[in-house]
Design an enzyme around this catalytic site. Structure first.
Site, PDB file in Angstrom:
ATOM      1  N   PHE A  67       0.800  -1.231   0.000  1.00  0.00           N
ATOM      2  CA  PHE A  67       0.000   0.000   0.000  1.00  0.00           C
ATOM      3  C   PHE A  67       0.832   1.280   0.000  1.00  0.00           C
ATOM      4  O   PHE A  67       0.315   2.349  -0.316  1.00  0.00           O
ATOM      5  CB  PHE A  67      -0.942   0.018   1.228  1.00  0.00           C
ATOM      6  CG  PHE A  67      -0.250   0.393   2.514  1.00  0.00           C
ATOM      7  CD1 PHE A  67       0.020   1.728   2.805  1.00  0.00           C
ATOM      8  CD2 PHE A  67       0.138  -0.576   3.428  1.00  0.00           C
ATOM      9  CE1 PHE A  67       0.673   2.085   3.986  1.00  0.00           C
ATOM     10  CE2 PHE A  67       0.791  -0.229   4.604  1.00  0.00           C
ATOM     11  CZ  PHE A  67       1.060   1.106   4.880  1.00  0.00           C
TER      12      PHE A  67
ATOM     13  N   LYS B  83      -1.112  -7.307  -9.268  1.00  0.00           N
ATOM     14  CA  LYS B  83      -2.118  -7.357  -8.181  1.00  0.00           C
ATOM     15  C   LYS B  83      -1.734  -6.257  -7.197  1.00  0.00           C
ATOM     16  O   LYS B  83      -0.865  -6.437  -6.349  1.00  0.00           O
ATOM     17  CB  LYS B  83      -2.078  -8.731  -7.498  1.00  0.00           C
ATOM     18  CG  LYS B  83      -3.343  -9.155  -6.803  1.00  0.00           C
ATOM     19  CD  LYS B  83      -3.790  -8.299  -5.652  1.00  0.00           C
ATOM     20  CE  LYS B  83      -2.998  -8.523  -4.378  1.00  0.00           C
ATOM     21  NZ  LYS B  83      -3.401  -7.526  -3.328  1.00  0.00           N
TER      22      LYS B  83
ATOM     23  N   GLU C 265      -5.078  -4.015  -2.095  1.00  0.00           N
ATOM     24  CA  GLU C 265      -6.517  -3.702  -2.094  1.00  0.00           C
ATOM     25  C   GLU C 265      -6.807  -2.408  -1.314  1.00  0.00           C
ATOM     26  O   GLU C 265      -7.896  -1.852  -1.416  1.00  0.00           O
ATOM     27  CB  GLU C 265      -7.330  -4.880  -1.531  1.00  0.00           C
ATOM     28  CG  GLU C 265      -7.040  -5.253  -0.077  1.00  0.00           C
ATOM     29  CD  GLU C 265      -5.845  -6.189   0.092  1.00  0.00           C
ATOM     30  OE1 GLU C 265      -4.826  -6.001  -0.606  1.00  0.00           O
ATOM     31  OE2 GLU C 265      -5.929  -7.092   0.943  1.00  0.00           O
TER      32      GLU C 265
ATOM     33  N   SER D 210       5.116  -7.042   3.416  1.00  0.00           N
ATOM     34  CA  SER D 210       5.658  -7.405   4.734  1.00  0.00           C
ATOM     35  C   SER D 210       6.454  -8.712   4.648  1.00  0.00           C
ATOM     36  O   SER D 210       6.238  -9.532   3.748  1.00  0.00           O
ATOM     37  CB  SER D 210       4.505  -7.568   5.720  1.00  0.00           C
ATOM     38  OG  SER D 210       3.664  -8.615   5.278  1.00  0.00           O
TER      39      SER D 210
ATOM     40  N   CYS E 110       9.741   1.571   3.574  1.00  0.00           N
ATOM     41  CA  CYS E 110      10.604   0.455   3.980  1.00  0.00           C
ATOM     42  C   CYS E 110      12.045   0.935   4.165  1.00  0.00           C
ATOM     43  O   CYS E 110      12.885   0.192   4.629  1.00  0.00           O
ATOM     44  CB  CYS E 110      10.538  -0.664   2.951  1.00  0.00           C
ATOM     45  SG  CYS E 110      11.204  -0.161   1.370  1.00  0.00           S
TER      46      CYS E 110
ATOM     47  N   GLU F  48       9.031  -4.042  13.289  1.00  0.00           N
ATOM     48  CA  GLU F  48       8.711  -2.967  12.337  1.00  0.00           C
ATOM     49  C   GLU F  48       7.418  -2.286  12.804  1.00  0.00           C
ATOM     50  O   GLU F  48       6.392  -2.936  12.930  1.00  0.00           O
ATOM     51  CB  GLU F  48       8.512  -3.552  10.932  1.00  0.00           C
ATOM     52  CG  GLU F  48       8.203  -2.482   9.908  1.00  0.00           C
ATOM     53  CD  GLU F  48       8.083  -3.010   8.481  1.00  0.00           C
ATOM     54  OE1 GLU F  48       7.499  -4.091   8.291  1.00  0.00           O
ATOM     55  OE2 GLU F  48       8.583  -2.328   7.566  1.00  0.00           O
TER      56      GLU F  48
HETATM   57  P1  NAD Z   1       1.345  -6.698   3.116  1.00  0.00           P
HETATM   58  O1  NAD Z   1       2.367  -7.769   3.188  1.00  0.00           O
HETATM   59  O2  NAD Z   1       0.253  -6.690   4.117  1.00  0.00           O
HETATM   60  O3  NAD Z   1       0.626  -6.702   1.681  1.00  0.00           O
HETATM   61  C1  NAD Z   1       1.372  -6.754   0.502  1.00  0.00           C
HETATM   62  C2  NAD Z   1       0.570  -7.473  -0.564  1.00  0.00           C
HETATM   63  O4  NAD Z   1       0.315  -8.807  -0.120  1.00  0.00           O
HETATM   64  C3  NAD Z   1      -0.780  -6.825  -0.825  1.00  0.00           C
HETATM   65  O5  NAD Z   1      -1.000  -6.815  -2.214  1.00  0.00           O
HETATM   66  C4  NAD Z   1      -1.768  -7.723  -0.094  1.00  0.00           C
HETATM   67  O6  NAD Z   1      -3.013  -7.805  -0.736  1.00  0.00           O
HETATM   68  C5  NAD Z   1      -1.081  -9.077  -0.117  1.00  0.00           C
HETATM   69  N1  NAD Z   1      -1.364  -9.892   1.099  1.00  0.00           N
HETATM   70  C6  NAD Z   1      -1.603  -9.445   2.353  1.00  0.00           C
HETATM   71  N2  NAD Z   1      -1.764 -10.495   3.201  1.00  0.00           N
HETATM   72  C7  NAD Z   1      -1.622 -11.614   2.469  1.00  0.00           C
HETATM   73  C8  NAD Z   1      -1.665 -13.017   2.763  1.00  0.00           C
HETATM   74  N3  NAD Z   1      -1.911 -13.456   4.000  1.00  0.00           N
HETATM   75  N4  NAD Z   1      -1.458 -13.896   1.761  1.00  0.00           N
HETATM   76  C9  NAD Z   1      -1.206 -13.459   0.503  1.00  0.00           C
HETATM   77  N5  NAD Z   1      -1.162 -12.152   0.166  1.00  0.00           N
HETATM   78  C10 NAD Z   1      -1.362 -11.235   1.126  1.00  0.00           C
HETATM   79  O7  NAD Z   1       2.148  -5.307   3.130  1.00  0.00           O
HETATM   80  P2  NAD Z   1       1.550  -3.844   3.198  1.00  0.00           P
HETATM   81  O8  NAD Z   1       0.989  -3.625   4.570  1.00  0.00           O
HETATM   82  O9  NAD Z   1       0.695  -3.564   2.028  1.00  0.00           O
HETATM   83  O10 NAD Z   1       2.883  -2.973   3.017  1.00  0.00           O
HETATM   84  C11 NAD Z   1       3.729  -2.626   4.071  1.00  0.00           C
HETATM   85  C12 NAD Z   1       4.895  -3.585   4.171  1.00  0.00           C
HETATM   86  O11 NAD Z   1       5.590  -3.612   2.937  1.00  0.00           O
HETATM   87  C13 NAD Z   1       5.925  -3.150   5.206  1.00  0.00           C
HETATM   88  O12 NAD Z   1       6.349  -4.297   5.890  1.00  0.00           O
HETATM   89  C14 NAD Z   1       7.052  -2.564   4.371  1.00  0.00           C
HETATM   90  O13 NAD Z   1       8.315  -2.599   4.990  1.00  0.00           O
HETATM   91  C15 NAD Z   1       6.986  -3.446   3.175  1.00  0.00           C
HETATM   92  N6  NAD Z   1       7.621  -2.838   2.014  1.00  0.00           N
HETATM   93  C16 NAD Z   1       8.833  -3.319   1.644  1.00  0.00           C
HETATM   94  C17 NAD Z   1       9.493  -2.761   0.581  1.00  0.00           C
HETATM   95  C18 NAD Z   1      10.840  -3.263   0.177  1.00  0.00           C
HETATM   96  O14 NAD Z   1      11.340  -2.816  -0.836  1.00  0.00           O
HETATM   97  N7  NAD Z   1      11.459  -4.159   0.907  1.00  0.00           N
HETATM   98  C19 NAD Z   1       8.898  -1.709  -0.144  1.00  0.00           C
HETATM   99  C20 NAD Z   1       7.640  -1.252   0.248  1.00  0.00           C
HETATM  100  C21 NAD Z   1       7.004  -1.834   1.333  1.00  0.00           C
END
Ligand code: NAD
Length: 483
Positions: free
Chosen positions: A148, A172, A175, A225, A280, A374
């Site tokens: 997000f 994808k 959401e 994450s 991040c 985090e």
């Molecule tokens: P998230 O892991 O909750 O969601 C990321 C994606 O995974 C979304 O598209 C979501 O729909 C999907 N998702 C969520 N739960 C899922 C599950 N149980 N099974 C399968 N798919 C699932 O992450 P977020 O809250 O959207 O973003 C924040 C996180 O992203 C933070 O931890 C941040 O550090 C990380 N991030 C990392 C980088 C990097 O380059 N390392 C860059 C941006 C964000």
């Protein structure tokens, strides 16, 4: 209320009768759209479209494919303000931060325009009349799953490079922020991208799992994450797909007593509070070595200038706000000192918004949750260390490895820390050490699963497979020990 559609085969396609989720504007808590929670049937529709488009798209010379990204880059420039405003609405960051995000998308696209030069193969006469050559060939259909926090930039980490290299794609988006991805689809269409080369399917876990399992998808990138990165990496590779999964972070900035006070204070405060701490690459922990009282005071002073609703946006959701405030409460209960308190932030006229003010917590112990986990909010935990080796030990003990930084005026000490920090991206007197193109983006340890990085030159290896050809045309060329 607008119900969003998927983008499949070059046009909007309704997801039909599936469950919908409200999309909130974090700035005021108002519902701005509804996103469908799709499932495997929709993924299959998108994969069929992407597979059908692959033969013609991949057969084009890369210089022709690159023309689409010249046009796309110009459209991103032309629509920068509108795209930034869309990011602001769905993500809640400030307009300036959203503009910076779009600027990074433009930079990544400019890199893609250079791929005809950078991804050119090699050729050499290896023995008389015998030639070896290499070609970077596309993989097929790649799927990209995004978080997000950067609705415009993170999709663009992969879109221009993966497509310019000849792949087709299913995206994808999160959401929570599904609007920008559809606007990007429209701009790609305007730029002349053939139908089916780029597709968007909305949803959450069910869509991600279908992507990992679908036999028509050759490679998967994930950004989000660590918990989900691990699941996606394990599931996609169990189906023998190429995968790269970027996870969460806990970035440590090591501040030495000789650091330039003003430069350090402004950089640390900007790093912890920018994008409401939802980067991040954000500073999450500052390890102060020895007597850094004056720098701590400077950080607090600078952070105080960051005001919700003015130069600080909202966090993504009511749940995120509650989670961040829980971390602050717990640290306080455990004896840490709250030097600047962002709890209960409120912006007049935006009562429903999800605001947390900048928060500086001092005298944090390494075993507290705020030091280990985090938080993903505008919260800086300051840990005190007696010497630089103790500071490095604290940094090394954290399981993540996205970014780290040192603040000092000594080149020798900067190198000492740089060589020992366990992070893929390192800053010297820089609080957000994001590599600029052509340098690639990617962390270490629990911040990334898979080989290589997601952007820059490294992305050429990820998004292509190498064909090695050895050939001769001259019948007189003698056979030798190898060819
Ligand atoms: P998230 O892991 O909750 O969601 C990321 C994606 O995974 C979304 O598209 C979501 O729909 C999907 N998702 C969520 N739960 C899922 C599950 N149980 N099974 C399968 N798919 C699932 O992450 P977020 O809250 O959207 O973003 C924040 C996180 O992203 C933070 O931890 C941040 O550090 C990380 N991030 C990392 C980088 C990097 O380059 N390392 C860059 C941006 C964000």
């Amino acid at each position: 209320m607008t119900v969003l559609s998927n983008w499949i085969g070059g046009s909007f396609m309704s997801a039909g009768n599936v469950e919908k989720l409200d999309v909130y504007c974090p700035l005021d808590g108002q519902v701005i759209a509804q996103v469908p929670l799709c499932h495997e049937t929709h993924v299959d529709q998108a994969v069929q479209a992407a597979r059908a488009a692959f033969p013609a798209w991949s057969a084009l010379p890369i210089k022709e494919r690159a023309q689409v990204f010249y046009a796309y880059r110009n459209l991103l420039m032309e629509h920068e303000e509108e795209l930034a405003d869309l990011v602001r609405q769905e993500n809640g960051k400030t307009l300036d931060e959203a503009r910076a995000e779009v600027k990074k998308s433009i930079e990544v696209t400019e890199f893609a325009c250079a791929l005809p030069q950078l991804a050119a193969g090699e050729v050499m006469e290896v023995s008389r009349g015998v030639e070896c050559r290499t070609d970077h060939l596309p993989l097929g259909v790649v799927a990209c799953i995004t978080p997000f926090n950067f609705p415009n930039m993170v999709p663009n980490w992969t879109i221009p490079n993966a497509l310019c290299l000849g792949n087709t794609m299913v995206l994808k988006p999160s959401e929570l922020v599904p609007l920008s991805a559809l606007r990007l689809a429209d701009l790609l269409h305007q730029a002349g991208l053939p139908d089916g080369v780029f597709n968007v399917v909305h949803g959450g876990r069910a869509v991600v799992e279908s992507i990992c399992d679908h036999p028509g998808i050759d490679a998967v990138t994930f950004v989000g994450s660590t918990k989900v990165a691990k699941l996606v990496y394990a599931r996609a590779t169990s189906h023998l797909k190429r995968a790269l999964a970027l996870g969460g972070a806990k970035n440590h900035l090591i501040v030495l007593p000789d650091a330039h006070p003003e430069m350090t204070a402004t950089n640390v405060a900007a790093s912890m509070s920018g994008c409401a701490g939802q980067r991040c690459m954000a500073a999450s922990a500052m390890v102060g070595v020895g007597d850094v009282e004056h720098i701590v005071d400077g950080v607090v002073q600078e952070a105080r200038k960051v005001v919700p609703g003015m130069n600080l946006g909202a966090v993504i959701s009511a749940e995120a706000k509650a989670r961040i405030e829980r971390y602050i409460n717990e640290a306080e209960e455990q004896g840490a000192v709250i030097k600047l308190d962002g709890r209960n932030a409120h912006v007049p006229g935006f009562d429903g918004g999800y605001y947390v003010g900048p928060t500086v917590i001092d005298h944090v112990k390494p075993d507290m949750a705020v030091a280990r986990e985090e938080i993903f909010g505008p919260v800086l935990s300051i840990i005190r260390a007696d010497n630089v080796d103790e500071a490095i030990k604290i940094e090394n003990a954290n399981p993540y490895g996205n970014a780290a930084a040192v603040f000092t005026q000594s080149g020798g000490m900067a190198d000492y820390v740089r060589e020992r920090a366990s992070a893929g991206m390192f800053g010297v007197n820089i609080g957000v050490p994001v590599p600029r193109e052509p340098f690639s983006f990617g962390g270490w340890n629990e911040s990334k699963f898979g080989v290589g990085d997601i952007t820059g030159k490294s992305s050429i290896e990820f998004f292509t497979k190498l064909k090695k050809t050895t050939r001769k045309w001259n019948p007189e060329a003698r056979t030798n020990w190898m060819s």
